[in-house]
Write a protein that holds these residues in place. Structure first.
Motif, PDB file in Angstrom:
ATOM      1  N   LEU A 192       2.715  -1.624  -1.601  1.00 46.69           N
ATOM      2  CA  LEU A 192       3.414  -2.895  -1.378  1.00 46.69           C
ATOM      3  C   LEU A 192       3.597  -3.183   0.111  1.00 46.69           C
ATOM      4  CD1 LEU A 192       6.095  -2.693  -4.202  1.00 46.69           C
ATOM      5  CD2 LEU A 192       4.186  -4.276  -4.085  1.00 46.69           C
ATOM      6  N   LEU A 193       3.819  -2.117   0.895  1.00 43.50           N
ATOM      7  CA  LEU A 193       3.973  -2.295   2.341  1.00 43.50           C
ATOM      8  C   LEU A 193       2.669  -2.789   2.961  1.00 43.50           C
ATOM      9  CD1 LEU A 193       5.959  -1.979   4.702  1.00 43.50           C
ATOM     10  CD2 LEU A 193       5.088   0.338   5.015  1.00 43.50           C
ATOM     11  N   GLU A 194       1.535  -2.246   2.505  1.00 40.92           N
ATOM     12  CA  GLU A 194       0.232  -2.705   3.005  1.00 40.92           C
ATOM     13  C   GLU A 194       0.008  -4.175   2.670  1.00 40.92           C
ATOM     14  OE1 GLU A 194      -2.722  -0.107   1.426  1.00 40.92           O
ATOM     15  OE2 GLU A 194      -2.097   1.623   2.635  1.00 40.92           O
ATOM     16  N   MET A 195       0.404  -4.577   1.454  1.00 38.06           N
ATOM     17  CA  MET A 195       0.273  -5.982   1.056  1.00 38.06           C
ATOM     18  C   MET A 195       1.124  -6.869   1.957  1.00 38.06           C
ATOM     19  SD  MET A 195       0.461  -5.448  -3.083  1.00 38.06           S
ATOM     20  CE  MET A 195       0.656  -7.204  -3.406  1.00 38.06           C
ATOM     21  N   LYS A 196       2.329  -6.368   2.273  1.00 38.30           N
ATOM     22  CA  LYS A 196       3.232  -7.128   3.140  1.00 38.30           C
ATOM     23  C   LYS A 196       2.658  -7.242   4.552  1.00 38.30           C
ATOM     24  CE  LYS A 196       7.971  -6.883   4.930  1.00 38.30           C
ATOM     25  NZ  LYS A 196       9.280  -6.222   4.782  1.00 38.30           N
ATOM     26  N   LYS A 252      11.931 -13.268  -1.466  1.00 38.78           N
ATOM     27  CA  LYS A 252      10.506 -13.318  -1.812  1.00 38.78           C
ATOM     28  C   LYS A 252       9.678 -12.300  -1.029  1.00 38.78           C
ATOM     29  CE  LYS A 252      10.872 -18.335  -2.570  1.00 38.78           C
ATOM     30  NZ  LYS A 252      10.397 -19.649  -2.098  1.00 38.78           N
ATOM     31  N   VAL A 253      10.269 -11.700   0.003  1.00 40.44           N
ATOM     32  CA  VAL A 253       9.542 -10.754   0.856  1.00 40.44           C
ATOM     33  C   VAL A 253       9.813  -9.329   0.383  1.00 40.44           C
ATOM     34  CG1 VAL A 253       9.236  -9.908   3.215  1.00 40.44           C
ATOM     35  CG2 VAL A 253       9.737 -12.331   2.823  1.00 40.44           C
ATOM     36  N   PRO A 254       8.786  -8.528   0.110  1.00 38.07           N
ATOM     37  CA  PRO A 254       8.998  -7.147  -0.349  1.00 38.07           C
ATOM     38  C   PRO A 254       9.796  -6.324   0.653  1.00 38.07           C
ATOM     39  CG  PRO A 254       6.705  -7.789  -0.659  1.00 38.07           C
ATOM     40  CD  PRO A 254       7.343  -8.877   0.143  1.00 38.07           C
TER      41      PRO A 254
END
Length: 367
Positions: free
Chosen positions: A36-40, A170-172
């Motif tokens: 999820l951090l990589e997506m962010k 909306k932001v992880p």
């Protein structure tokens, strides 16, 4: 979420749930966090296209803080906040609110408009009960100013904070922090800093506020040159008030932004794995009037203990408190006297009462 929740569809093959469940068990919390951090990070813009109202600040460890200067009654400020959060995908969003004003995040525009316009005796009593006579009166006077602007513009305050709250969700892995000093502390320190006549003058000015305000006037407050001119006028009349309401809160907001900008520790697969940290990205949403002070204090060593203390009431405060109480009780007494006088007159004017008084007079004359 997709990795953690097995399929539950009745049309899925028999092996489906078992296979998905085994996959979800193989993904650790650390791995899920990294995905999820990589997506962010991919969504985060390396060179964000930011509004002109944003000031960028850096910390010693490489964290970045984007301070959005806003006008509290402004549609364009809401857009600035939304765009900034979407561009930088922050780890923390800090807003110029304290726990005593957090309710405005949950209320809709209609409710806030209604609340701002309905300032009554019950609200005054509640404010005095919570904060004391002087602070309660100051709070209600400032609410009156807010209600005046609300009525003039047809727009509830704090729209930029509500937008920040929505976008942060909306932001992880984005945390939402309240960054302002508790309002009772600010009011009590402000009142303690004023002389008796300054309190009277300020209260008089706020009570009779009626100048019309346009949306253009509010938008102009986002220009630093006009804002500095307005602040200079305020400093000239109430320098101690400016210190407690603006300058001290500049220090507090700066401190909270720097606390939020501490490096983030990445999750570890095991206790033996070395700790890893990455710089944080923070978005601060504050009134434009606080931005110059935050810039000024950014590289200073800050101690907020002193500005969190409430000084004992001065002699002028005690006198003003006595005058206010005497005035309130005097008005209440006079009101009761007038009501009682009118009630007696009304009862005596009734035919039944007049008949009874006439009979009483005749009985006395016979004796």
């Amino acid at each position: 979420q997709a990795a953690a929740d097995p399929m539950s569809s009745s049309d899925a093959p028999e092996d489906g749930p078992k296979e998905t469940s085994s996959v979800s068990q193989n993904i650790s919390d650390a791995d899920a966090f990294k995905i999820l951090l990589e997506m962010k990070m991919k969504k985060r813009q390396k060179k964000p296209n930011l509004p002109s109202t944003v000031t960028e600040l850096d910390t010693e460890d490489g964290s970045k803080v984007y301070v959005v200067g806003t006008a509290h009654f402004s549609d364009s400020s809401k857009k600035d906040v939304v765009k900034t959060i979407q561009e930088v995908q922050p780890d923390v969003v800090v807003v110029e609110l304290c726990q005593y004003r957090v309710s405005m995040l949950k209320m809709d525009e209609k409710t806030l408009l209604k609340e701002a316009k309905e300032i009554n005796l019950e609200k005054l009593q509640q404010a005095i009960k919570q904060n004391g006579v002087m602070s309660g009166l100051m709070q209600m006077l400032l609410l009156k100013v807010s209600a005046h602007i609300t009525e003039q513009l047809g727009m509830a305050p704090g729209g930029e904070f509500r937008e920040a709250f929505k976008e942060a969700s909306k932001v992880p892995f984005c945390k939402f922090h309240l960054g302002d000093r508790p309002i009772p502390v600010t009011f009590k320190r402000a009142i303690a800093a004023l002389s008796f006549w300054q309190k009277v003058k300020l209260a008089w000015g706020l009570c009779f506020l009626s100048d019309p305000i346009s949306k253009d006037d509010v938008e102009k407050c986002k220009q630093k040159d006009l804002l500095e001119q307005m602040m200079a006028e305020m400093i000239g009349e109430f320098p101690d008030l400016h210190r407690t309401i603006v300058s001290e809160r500049d220090i507090y907001l700066t401190y909270m932004l720097k606390q939020a900008a501490k490096q983030i520790e990445l999750p570890r697969a095991s206790e033996t794995e070395p700790r890893k940290y990455i710089p944080a990205v923070v978005v601060g949403v504050v009134g434009m009037g606080h931005v110059p002070g935050i810039e000024k204090n950014w590289n200073s060593d800050l101690n907020i203990q002193e500005i969190m203390s409430v000084p004992p009431p001065s002699a002028s405060s005690k006198i003003f408190k006595f005058v206010i109480k005497a005035t309130v009780f005097g008005l209440m007494g006079y009101g009761c006297y007038r009501i009682g006088q009118r009630t007696v007159q009304f009862i005596l004017s009734m035919p039944a009462a007049q008949s009874y008084l006439q009979k009483l007079t005749e009985m006395r004359s016979q004796h």
